[in-house]
Design a protein around this motif. Structure first.
Motif, PDB file in Angstrom:
ATOM      1  N   ALA A 129      40.071  -8.501 -10.306  1.00 10.87           N
ATOM      2  CA  ALA A 129      40.901  -7.541  -9.578  1.00 10.87           C
ATOM      3  C   ALA A 129      40.773  -7.762  -8.078  1.00 10.87           C
ATOM      4  O   ALA A 129      40.389  -6.870  -7.321  1.00 10.87           O
ATOM      5  CB  ALA A 129      40.523  -6.117  -9.952  1.00 10.87           C
ATOM      6  N   GLN A 170      42.864 -10.137  -4.758  1.00  5.35           N
ATOM      7  CA  GLN A 170      44.126 -10.796  -4.448  1.00  5.35           C
ATOM      8  C   GLN A 170      44.063 -12.312  -4.657  1.00  5.35           C
ATOM      9  O   GLN A 170      45.061 -12.941  -5.007  1.00  5.35           O
ATOM     10  CB  GLN A 170      44.541 -10.459  -3.016  1.00  5.35           C
ATOM     11  N   ASN A 227      47.566 -12.202 -14.232  1.00  8.06           N
ATOM     12  CA  ASN A 227      48.802 -11.439 -14.201  1.00  8.06           C
ATOM     13  C   ASN A 227      48.576 -10.053 -13.580  1.00  8.06           C
ATOM     14  O   ASN A 227      47.520  -9.450 -13.749  1.00  8.06           O
ATOM     15  CB  ASN A 227      49.315 -11.302 -15.638  1.00  8.06           C
ATOM     16  N   LYS A 228      49.579  -9.559 -12.858  1.00  3.43           N
ATOM     17  CA  LYS A 228      49.469  -8.237 -12.218  1.00  3.43           C
ATOM     18  C   LYS A 228      49.183  -7.139 -13.236  1.00  3.43           C
ATOM     19  O   LYS A 228      48.475  -6.177 -12.943  1.00  3.43           O
ATOM     20  CB  LYS A 228      50.743  -7.928 -11.437  1.00  3.43           C
ATOM     21  N   LYS A 229      49.731  -7.285 -14.414  1.00  2.00           N
ATOM     22  CA  LYS A 229      49.516  -6.291 -15.471  1.00  2.00           C
ATOM     23  C   LYS A 229      48.041  -6.217 -15.860  1.00  2.00           C
ATOM     24  O   LYS A 229      47.495  -5.123 -16.076  1.00  2.00           O
ATOM     25  CB  LYS A 229      50.372  -6.653 -16.679  1.00  2.00           C
ATOM     26  N   LYS A 253      45.444  -7.134 -13.936  1.00  2.00           N
ATOM     27  CA  LYS A 253      44.707  -6.544 -12.817  1.00  2.00           C
ATOM     28  C   LYS A 253      44.886  -5.031 -12.774  1.00  2.00           C
ATOM     29  O   LYS A 253      43.914  -4.281 -12.571  1.00  2.00           O
ATOM     30  CB  LYS A 253      45.166  -7.154 -11.493  1.00  2.00           C
ATOM     31  N   GLN A 254      46.122  -4.571 -12.974  1.00  3.42           N
ATOM     32  CA  GLN A 254      46.371  -3.132 -12.907  1.00  3.42           C
ATOM     33  C   GLN A 254      45.707  -2.402 -14.064  1.00  3.42           C
ATOM     34  O   GLN A 254      45.241  -1.267 -13.915  1.00  3.42           O
ATOM     35  CB  GLN A 254      47.875  -2.851 -12.903  1.00  3.42           C
ATOM     36  N   ILE A 262      42.618  -3.416  -5.595  1.00  6.15           N
ATOM     37  CA  ILE A 262      42.724  -4.869  -5.711  1.00  6.15           C
ATOM     38  C   ILE A 262      42.664  -5.440  -4.295  1.00  6.15           C
ATOM     39  O   ILE A 262      43.685  -5.784  -3.691  1.00  6.15           O
ATOM     40  CB  ILE A 262      44.031  -5.274  -6.426  1.00  6.15           C
TER      41      ILE A 262
END
Length: 324
Positions: free
Chosen positions: A201, A203, A209-211, A213-214, A293
């Motif tokens: 998490a 940059q 994938n952003k999913k 990390k979120q 993040i």
């Protein structure tokens, strides 16, 4: 900070980035090294000697600081050997070894100027790695993400047990993601920390994938489960319909052959790269402490500040004793 870990590996802070299968590439490794820690790229999931050589050289274009190459050697039946030759030829500063008996690796790199880290989950493993000549150990407690020890020992107990059992420095791993964890590791006798989930998490973990990390940011510490217990290789993952189904099928007696498609590296990649809900993602219980993040540098700055505040708090509690 000054510990034997910082001295051995030539780094500012005794913070090591975990191997992170399929995610530990040059961008993340260089960011961790530039921030003062020891970044790593992962060898065995890169697949070919050519790709590993390219990634090592890419790291060197992004940082002039020490970095490492992780070798997760379990289940690779010696196929990592060509990759190891590349690491030797490229004169990497350090390697870490996870997942199996590191003896063949130590025999091959004998006489090479390469510092070594070995991941362990118990006292016997730690003592064996020390006998083989490891420079330092990473001891991972049950709270950690990814593959874990079979004895289910928590970090709070494991770290003192390992540090009491060996003379070489130990890094604490499992459940650590901020400055409080760093300070706690020192209190338990460790001379540094290894983090995996926390670095996903960030940059600079550009391949995640952003999913994914979120999901790490949104999840609580109770949102993990352990799969593959019945197969002898337990690992902690994000709780999902897929991972709960894996556990249920294990309870019903499913074999590795029955499960191989849904527990494979391909299934892992389908989620962490593409956000495919049919796959899965490795995480540790530390997800309960992750709520942003940041860049790696921002993460390091926050961790050091938090550790300093924690040390001041401990000094206030202990009073004059801390100054004697």
């Amino acid at each position: 900070m000054k510990t034997r870990v910082t001295e051995i590996f030539g780094i500012k802070y005794p913070i090591v980035q975990g191997g992170l299968a399929y995610l530990a590439y040059a961008e993340l490794a260089a960011a961790v090294s530039n921030a003062g820690g020891l970044g790593q790229i992962t060898a065995t999931t890169l697949g070919t000697p050519e790709r590993l050589r390219e990634e090592i050289r890419k790291v060197r274009t992004l940082t002039n600081k020490p970095f490492g190459v992780n070798f997760a050697i379990a289940r690779h039946d010696g196929k990592y050997q060509d990759l190891l030759e590349v690491a030797i030829e490229e004169k990497v500063p350090a390697i870490s070894i996870t997942g199996a008996n590191p003896q063949p690796v130590f025999e091959r790199i004998k006489g090479e100027n390469i510092r070594t880290l070995v991941l362990v989950s118990g006292v016997r493993q730690a003592q064996k790695a020390e006998e083989l000549g490891a420079d330092a150990l990473m001891a991972v407690g049950q709270e950690g993400g990814g593959h874990l020890g079979r004895d289910e020992i928590g970090t709070m107990v494991l770290i003192p047990r390992v540090t009491d059992a060996v003379a070489i420095p130990v890094l604490a791993s499992g459940g650590i993601g901020d400055g409080r964890g760093l300070l706690a590791a020192f209190a338990l006798g460790a001379e540094g920390i290894e983090m995996g989930t926390r670095f996903i998490a960030t940059q600079e973990c550009v391949h995640a994938n952003k999913k994914y990390k979120q999901a790490i940011v949104n999840a609580k510490e109770t949102d993990t489960v352990i799969i593959k217990k019945t197969l002898g290789s337990p690992g902690r993952v994000l709780k999902s319909e897929v991972t709960l189904d894996i556990i249920e099928r294990e309870k019903e007696g499913a074999t590795y052959e029955d499960l191989k498609d849904i527990i494979s590296g391909k299934a892992n990649c389908s989620y962490i790269y593409d956000g495919n809900e049919a796959g899965f993602g490795w995480v540790g219980q530390v997800i309960g402490l992750i709520n942003n993040i940041p860049t790696v540098q921002e993460l390091f700055d926050e961790m050091i500040l938090t550790a300093e505040k924690g040390l001041s708090r401990i000094g206030n509690i202990m009073g004059e004793r801390t100054h004697r």
